[in-house]
Design a protein around this motif. Structure first.
Motif, PDB file in Angstrom:
ATOM      1  N   ARG A   1      16.437  29.178 -51.113  1.00 44.97           N
ATOM      2  CA  ARG A   1      15.835  28.277 -50.564  1.00 44.97           C
ATOM      3  C   ARG A   1      14.524  27.975 -52.375  1.00 44.97           C
ATOM      4  O   ARG A   1      14.156  27.177 -52.619  1.00 44.97           O
ATOM      5  CB  ARG A   1      15.130  29.102 -49.766  1.00 44.97           C
ATOM      6  N   GLN A   2      14.307  29.769 -52.485  1.00 46.73           N
ATOM      7  CA  GLN A   2      13.333  29.709 -53.915  1.00 46.73           C
ATOM      8  C   GLN A   2      13.800  29.178 -54.691  1.00 46.73           C
ATOM      9  O   GLN A   2      12.897  28.088 -55.650  1.00 46.73           O
ATOM     10  CB  GLN A   2      13.099  31.314 -54.187  1.00 46.73           C
ATOM     11  N   GLN A   3      15.446  29.065 -55.199  1.00 41.63           N
ATOM     12  CA  GLN A   3      15.687  27.942 -56.325  1.00 41.63           C
ATOM     13  C   GLN A   3      15.457  26.977 -56.073  1.00 41.63           C
ATOM     14  O   GLN A   3      15.009  26.063 -57.150  1.00 41.63           O
ATOM     15  CB  GLN A   3      17.183  29.016 -56.575  1.00 41.63           C
ATOM     16  N   MET A   4      15.802  26.032 -55.130  1.00 42.20           N
ATOM     17  CA  MET A   4      15.763  24.745 -55.282  1.00 42.20           C
ATOM     18  C   MET A   4      13.990  24.538 -55.183  1.00 42.20           C
ATOM     19  O   MET A   4      14.178  23.298 -55.864  1.00 42.20           O
ATOM     20  CB  MET A   4      16.278  24.453 -53.772  1.00 42.20           C
ATOM     21  N   GLN A   5      13.399  24.796 -54.069  1.00 44.18           N
ATOM     22  CA  GLN A   5      11.790  24.843 -54.529  1.00 44.18           C
ATOM     23  C   GLN A   5      11.261  24.806 -56.226  1.00 44.18           C
ATOM     24  O   GLN A   5      10.668  24.320 -56.435  1.00 44.18           O
ATOM     25  CB  GLN A   5      10.858  25.379 -53.699  1.00 44.18           C
ATOM     26  N   GLU A   6      11.802  25.948 -56.341  1.00 41.80           N
ATOM     27  CA  GLU A   6      11.138  26.455 -58.151  1.00 41.80           C
ATOM     28  C   GLU A   6      12.095  25.129 -59.183  1.00 41.80           C
ATOM     29  O   GLU A   6      11.380  24.580 -60.400  1.00 41.80           O
ATOM     30  CB  GLU A   6      11.749  26.879 -58.662  1.00 41.80           C
ATOM     31  N   LEU A   7      13.266  24.345 -58.795  1.00 41.41           N
ATOM     32  CA  LEU A   7      13.360  23.450 -59.761  1.00 41.41           C
ATOM     33  C   LEU A   7      12.882  21.785 -59.086  1.00 41.41           C
ATOM     34  O   LEU A   7      13.363  20.590 -59.492  1.00 41.41           O
ATOM     35  CB  LEU A   7      15.329  23.120 -59.260  1.00 41.41           C
ATOM     36  N   GLY A   8      12.125  22.135 -58.288  1.00 43.94           N
ATOM     37  CA  GLY A   8      11.442  20.561 -57.616  1.00 43.94           C
ATOM     38  C   GLY A   8      11.838  19.971 -56.127  1.00 43.94           C
ATOM     39  O   GLY A   8      11.588  18.282 -56.320  1.00 43.94           O
ATOM     40  N   ALA A   9      12.693  20.587 -55.978  1.00 43.56           N
ATOM     41  CA  ALA A   9      13.595  20.151 -54.160  1.00 43.56           C
ATOM     42  C   ALA A   9      12.509  20.616 -53.330  1.00 43.56           C
ATOM     43  O   ALA A   9      12.148  21.552 -53.006  1.00 43.56           O
ATOM     44  CB  ALA A   9      14.520  20.038 -54.399  1.00 43.56           C
ATOM     45  N   CYS A  10      12.563  20.067 -52.091  1.00 38.59           N
ATOM     46  CA  CYS A  10      12.226  20.460 -51.054  1.00 38.59           C
ATOM     47  C   CYS A  10      13.314  20.867 -50.024  1.00 38.59           C
ATOM     48  O   CYS A  10      14.794  20.175 -50.489  1.00 38.59           O
ATOM     49  CB  CYS A  10      11.247  19.145 -50.152  1.00 38.59           C
ATOM     50  N   CYS A  11      13.120  21.835 -49.221  1.00 41.89           N
ATOM     51  CA  CYS A  11      13.644  22.523 -48.797  1.00 41.89           C
ATOM     52  C   CYS A  11      13.542  22.333 -46.645  1.00 41.89           C
ATOM     53  O   CYS A  11      11.980  22.896 -46.777  1.00 41.89           O
ATOM     54  CB  CYS A  11      14.630  23.826 -48.874  1.00 41.89           C
ATOM     55  N   THR A  12      14.979  22.100 -46.886  1.00 46.44           N
ATOM     56  CA  THR A  12      14.409  22.254 -44.182  1.00 46.44           C
ATOM     57  C   THR A  12      14.915  22.857 -43.991  1.00 46.44           C
ATOM     58  O   THR A  12      16.835  22.409 -44.308  1.00 46.44           O
ATOM     59  CB  THR A  12      13.413  20.685 -43.862  1.00 46.44           C
ATOM     60  N   THR A  13      15.093  22.905 -42.491  1.00 48.24           N
ATOM     61  CA  THR A  13      16.465  24.008 -42.149  1.00 48.24           C
ATOM     62  C   THR A  13      17.782  22.564 -41.204  1.00 48.24           C
ATOM     63  O   THR A  13      16.581  21.485 -41.154  1.00 48.24           O
ATOM     64  CB  THR A  13      15.367  24.133 -40.260  1.00 48.24           C
TER      65      THR A  13
END
Length: 294
Positions: free
Chosen positions: A245-257
């Motif tokens: 999750r953290q890696q994806m968000q740092e790359l500029g993406a959003c995450c959800t369940t």
């Protein structure tokens, strides 16, 4: 020839006195004399010339003395180092961990380990899950942290926690603000995933196939970082373990369940079975288990 005999010989050779030497090596004079005799017998000749008044080294004794002192110094050095290693006051350990774990949760555990054992050096290999298994199996590292590789005769897996797949979306995606998504909703869009034979992809596709679901794969990549950057750019959507999750968000993406179904995989500690671990490795496993216990 034993260490005890060498210590006895050096003490006599340096003091020229059995009485003083016996005090130095904490032996009675008869025991000291016996140690010297056994050393001479094992080597095949006299090392000391003894009279009622004097003690002197034979030529062979002169040759042995510096060698014996060097051997004893090396032995004491090795003995001290091993004492320190067993007491976790000295040493080095290598661990292999998936990048998603190594960059997010592992530092927390290493901080606790460092606080307890500040003189143990730690070498971290952040490699893909499959490589963690290979490095442990090949004895390149003592400890690995990875997904459950399945039953194996030569590996031992200790589970730490379960990691659920989450949806990864571009920031401007209409569902980016949703609290959760179903897999059916996610798979309506172009899908970005890891290349085969990624164990994550195999797990995801097999679980989805049981529910007659399949991703519409538009892009494949070898690294999760590339997957995340592609999603952030708007090329499609993806699903990755929550550890990322953290890696994806740092790359500029959003995450959800992600729900219906919930796909998860156990994360745990991997070691070789029937293999004696170092004291430092056993201590690291204890810290990891304590840090991430439920």
């Amino acid at each position: 020839m034993t260490i005890k005999q060498l210590r006895a010989f050096i003490a006599v050779a340096r003091t020229f006195s059995f009485a003083e030497a016996s005090v130095r090596v904490h032996l009675s004079q008869p025991a000291l004399s016996l140690a010297i005799k056994k050393l001479e017998d094992s080597l095949g000749g006299r090392l000391l010339n003894r009279t009622t008044r004097t003690i002197a080294l034979t030529p062979e004794g002169e040759v042995l003395l510096p060698i014996a002192e060097r051997l004893l110094a090396e032995w004491d050095s090795v003995e001290e180092e091993l004492h320190q290693r067993f007491a976790l006051q000295l040493g080095k350990i290598a661990i292999a961990a998936m990048p998603s774990f190594a960059s997010s949760l592992l530092p927390q555990a290493l901080l606790g380990y460092r606080a307890l054992y500040p003189r143990i050096n730690i070498e971290v290999h952040d490699v893909i899950a499959e490589s963690v298994v290979d490095m442990v199996r090949q004895n390149r590292v003592e400890v690995g942290v990875t997904f459950d590789p399945g039953a194996s005769d030569d590996l031992l897996f200790r589970p730490l926690f379960s990691d659920d797949f989450i949806a990864v979306l571009p920031r401007n995606h209409p569902d980016s603000g949703s609290a959760s998504l179903s897999w059916h909703q996610l798979l309506q869009h172009d899908f970005i995933t890891l290349q085969r034979p990624s164990s994550l992809r195999i797990l995801m596709e097999s679980q989805l196939a049981e529910r007659d679901l399949a991703p519409r794969v538009a892009f494949e990549a070898h690294q999760l970082a590339t997957v995340g950057r592609m999603v952030a750019t708007g090329l499609g959507v993806s699903a990755v373990p929550a550890l990322c999750r953290q890696q994806m968000q740092e790359l500029g993406a959003c995450c959800t369940t992600l729900t219906n179904p919930t796909i998860s995989r156990r994360v745990g500690i991997l070691t070789r079975s029937n293999h004696q671990l170092s004291v430092a490795a056993r201590a690291l496993i204890e810290v990891l288990s304590e840090t991430f216990k439920k």
